[in-house]
Scaffold this active site. Structure first.
Site, PDB file in Angstrom:
ATOM      1  N   THR A  95       0.759  -1.122  -0.128  1.00 18.69           N
ATOM      2  CA  THR A  95       0.083   0.189  -0.198  1.00 18.69           C
ATOM      3  C   THR A  95       0.816   1.168  -0.047  1.00 18.69           C
ATOM      4  O   THR A  95       0.125   2.254  -0.209  1.00 18.69           O
ATOM      5  CB  THR A  95      -0.984  -0.061   1.139  1.00 18.69           C
ATOM      6  N   HIS A 101       6.703  -0.143   7.330  1.00 15.82           N
ATOM      7  CA  HIS A 101       6.667   0.873   8.517  1.00 15.82           C
ATOM      8  C   HIS A 101       6.707  -0.166   9.712  1.00 15.82           C
ATOM      9  O   HIS A 101       6.742  -1.365   9.628  1.00 15.82           O
ATOM     10  CB  HIS A 101       5.701   1.932   8.438  1.00 15.82           C
ATOM     11  N   HIS A 150       4.881  -3.000  10.677  1.00 17.77           N
ATOM     12  CA  HIS A 150       5.298  -4.434   9.650  1.00 17.77           C
ATOM     13  C   HIS A 150       6.288  -5.222  10.433  1.00 17.77           C
ATOM     14  O   HIS A 150       6.581  -6.160  10.192  1.00 17.77           O
ATOM     15  CB  HIS A 150       5.815  -4.063   8.498  1.00 17.77           C
ATOM     16  N   LYS A 167     -10.633  -1.429   8.723  1.00 21.60           N
ATOM     17  CA  LYS A 167     -10.867  -0.259   7.983  1.00 21.60           C
ATOM     18  C   LYS A 167     -12.338   0.165   8.157  1.00 21.60           C
ATOM     19  O   LYS A 167     -12.936  -0.605   7.953  1.00 21.60           O
ATOM     20  CB  LYS A 167     -10.486  -0.372   6.512  1.00 21.60           C
ATOM     21  N   ARG A 185     -11.524   2.031   0.532  1.00 30.19           N
ATOM     22  CA  ARG A 185     -10.092   2.414   0.322  1.00 30.19           C
ATOM     23  C   ARG A 185     -10.137   2.786  -1.110  1.00 30.19           C
ATOM     24  O   ARG A 185     -11.022   2.253  -1.779  1.00 30.19           O
ATOM     25  CB  ARG A 185      -9.181   1.421   0.577  1.00 30.19           C
ATOM     26  N   GLN A 213      -7.301 -13.727  -0.698  1.00 33.91           N
ATOM     27  CA  GLN A 213      -6.556 -14.089   0.222  1.00 33.91           C
ATOM     28  C   GLN A 213      -6.321 -15.356   0.526  1.00 33.91           C
ATOM     29  O   GLN A 213      -5.351 -16.299   0.673  1.00 33.91           O
ATOM     30  CB  GLN A 213      -6.307 -13.235   1.562  1.00 33.91           C
ATOM     31  N   ASP A 272      -5.737  -8.982  13.251  1.00 36.96           N
ATOM     32  CA  ASP A 272      -6.705  -8.549  12.517  1.00 36.96           C
ATOM     33  C   ASP A 272      -6.980  -9.501  11.112  1.00 36.96           C
ATOM     34  O   ASP A 272      -7.921  -9.082  10.340  1.00 36.96           O
ATOM     35  CB  ASP A 272      -6.408  -7.070  12.029  1.00 36.96           C
ATOM     36  N   LYS A 325      -2.167   4.290  19.129  1.00 37.51           N
ATOM     37  CA  LYS A 325      -1.633   3.568  18.080  1.00 37.51           C
ATOM     38  C   LYS A 325      -0.270   3.691  18.165  1.00 37.51           C
ATOM     39  O   LYS A 325       0.363   4.642  18.255  1.00 37.51           O
ATOM     40  CB  LYS A 325      -2.120   4.516  17.000  1.00 37.51           C
ATOM     41  N   LYS A 376       3.341   5.801  15.428  1.00 34.47           N
ATOM     42  CA  LYS A 376       3.197   7.238  15.013  1.00 34.47           C
ATOM     43  C   LYS A 376       3.892   8.304  15.609  1.00 34.47           C
ATOM     44  O   LYS A 376       4.065   8.216  16.898  1.00 34.47           O
ATOM     45  CB  LYS A 376       1.559   7.477  14.972  1.00 34.47           C
ATOM     46  N   THR A 377       4.465   9.099  15.034  1.00 33.47           N
ATOM     47  CA  THR A 377       5.158  10.275  15.671  1.00 33.47           C
ATOM     48  C   THR A 377       4.307  11.540  15.283  1.00 33.47           C
ATOM     49  O   THR A 377       3.448  11.501  14.394  1.00 33.47           O
ATOM     50  CB  THR A 377       6.555  10.368  15.467  1.00 33.47           C
TER      51      THR A 377
END
Length: 427
Positions: A38, A43, A46, A80, A84, A173, A194, A229, A232-233
């Site tokens: 995606t 990141h 993963h 989600k 998307r 999948q 998930d 979460k 994230k920054t």
RNA sequence: GGGGAGAUACCAGAGCGGUCAAAUGGGGCGGACUGUAAAUCCGCUGCUUCGGCUACGAAGGUUCGAAUCCUUCUCUCCCCA
């Protein structure tokens, strides 16, 4: 220690299908985890999956990393809340190559029998026609079954709806699993919690189509202790690509882990064994301010992702930014050394003429550079005491700076808050 | 195709003719404290040449005055067929 025991003590295990551990104990098994392209970089989110594959391989099994050239075109509805946007094929292809390159670094592709392998589901989907798909795959799974999945149910209950495309994702999948089971003897699919629904559709499909047996295992979704979460920054996600997140920023991200989280993360994101980790924990509890866990964590991951040399640089930068070294230290360095020290920090160019003419601080921060998105915000932050130039707090938003602030006749160091450094290169 | 509900700032969500750059909560940013932690407390959170300007799905209209009323359009969701 077997694979399942390993994941268990590390606190990584979420759900495991009955019989999985017995199957794995019989000897080398093949298993896979899928990564959807995606973006053109993975990141830190993963990393759990990457570590899972590493443990899988270390336990003597054969890991497959699947990049989702096909599934990426469909879009996974799991987790989600809204439909998307589809990525174009060009973008997807570009992302795919980038993700593949990153994955390659973490696994051993040359270890004999259990060498890792990379597969792309686009290879078996590109010539799969729609009619074949609905006859060979769709026929084995009922809509009732598919609707019962959490990922689907949530969307049906919510108020955003769900396209047929995303609805079919689990079948796509599921077929991946079947394909790898059939052609590569993959008996287990792993993934984040998930993914449980999607993975089980696969084992179900294998059972219904070929009366085969396949297994599933999912890992904990990483969250911070405060429930927010992970990964994230201020500036968004923390990427593995050094172009997107510099090694220095990457190192800082891990170093800033809270005490509570560090105890969990050191188990999940490093390979140190239990005795080592527990010893560090004891030390950490005795003297938390030394942040021994955070340092070990940040070091290990930074080296795994960016290599030893980049880690060393990140440490040097960290020492300057947060150590007791004064700003004068820069005078002792050559221009190259200064640039090196600030290589992980956003930098901006400023024409010398601007500084010679004298530049207002808010212009400098918001117009000449984009340290702040607007002058208004720069002024507000200055009023709140949040901006420093060369480590000196800026008193008022009307201050005017000239060449006298230059370090080495070339640099100006700006800070937004305490932690966010910026280098302005004047020439 | 029929019926209904709705679209407000980063998100959630109030406002229902002037006192609305828009309550409240969350998030974010900054400050104090500290260990570059957590918790807590405080400030800020549309842009600005500080005169204003642009904003409440879009375009028109009514009015001295609209996020609030009217018309058309666009989009979203729900129910029925």
């Amino acid at each position: 220690m077997n694979f399942v025991e390993e994941l268990t003590w590390r606190g990584m295990l979420h759900t495991i299908m009955p019989g999985t551990e017995e199957m794995l104990n019989k000897g080398m098994a093949s298993g896979y985890i899928g990564f959807d392209p995606t973006a053109d970089s993975l990141h830190v989110g993963h990393l759990t999956q990457i570590m899972t594959l590493i443990h899988f391989q270390r336990a003597g099994h054969k890991p497959f990393a699947l990049v989702g050239g096909a599934t990426g075109m469909v879009g996974d509805p799991s987790g989600k809340s809204a439909e998307r946007n589809l990525l174009s094929e060009d973008v997807l292809q570009h992302n795919l190559e980038a993700v593949k390159a990153q994955l390659t670094r973490f696994l051993d592709f040359d270890s004999g029998m259990n060498s890792a392998e990379m597969v792309n589901n686009y290879d078996w989907f590109k010539n799969f026609t729609f009619l074949d798909f609905i006859r060979d795959v769709g026929k084995h799974i009922t809509v009732n079954y598919m609707m019962a999945k959490d990922s689907v149910k949530k969307r049906l209950e919510g108020d955003t709806g769900m396209s047929f495309t995303e609805f079919t994702y689990q079948l796509v999948q599921g077929y991946d699993f079947y394909y790898l089971w059939k052609h590569h003897n993959c008996t287990i699919q792993m993934g984040g919690s998930d993914q449980w629904g999607n993975i089980v559709t696969g084992t179900e499909f294998i059972r219904r189509k070929d009366a085969g047996e396949a297994f599933a295992l999912t890992t904990q979704l990483i969250k911070k202790a405060d429930g927010t979460k992970f990964g994230k920054t201020e500036s968004g996600a923390v990427w593995l690509d050094s172009e997107r997140t510099s090694p220095y920023q990457f190192y800082q991200f891990w170093l800033n882990t809270t005490d509570l989280d560090a105890k969990a993360y050191i188990r999940i994101f490093t390979l140190y064994d239990r005795a080592v980790i527990e010893a560090w924990e004891a030390e950490h509890d005795a003297a938390p301010h030394t942040r021994i866990l955070q340092k070990a964590l940040a070091k290990d991951i930074t080296i795994r992702v960016h290599g030893e040399a980049q880690y060393e640089k990140a440490i040097k930068s960290t020492d300057f930014m947060f150590g007791s070294v004064g700003i004068e230290f820069l005078n002792e360095l050559s221009n190259e050394e200064v640039l090196e020290l600030f290589s992980g920090v956003p930098n901006f160019n400023l024409p010398l003429a601007d500084l010679q003419a004298g530049v207002n601080i808010s212009d400098l921060l918001a117009v000449k550079t984009s340290i702040f998105p607007s002058k208004g915000e720069a002024k507000k932050t200055i009023a709140g005491g949040g901006v420093s130039i060369n480590r000196e707090k800026v008193a008022t938003a009307d201050d005017v700076y000239s060449t006298s602030v230059l370090i080495n006749n070339k640099f100006v160091v700006a800070q937004k808050g305490k932690k966010n450094y910026f280098l302005i290169i004047v020439e």
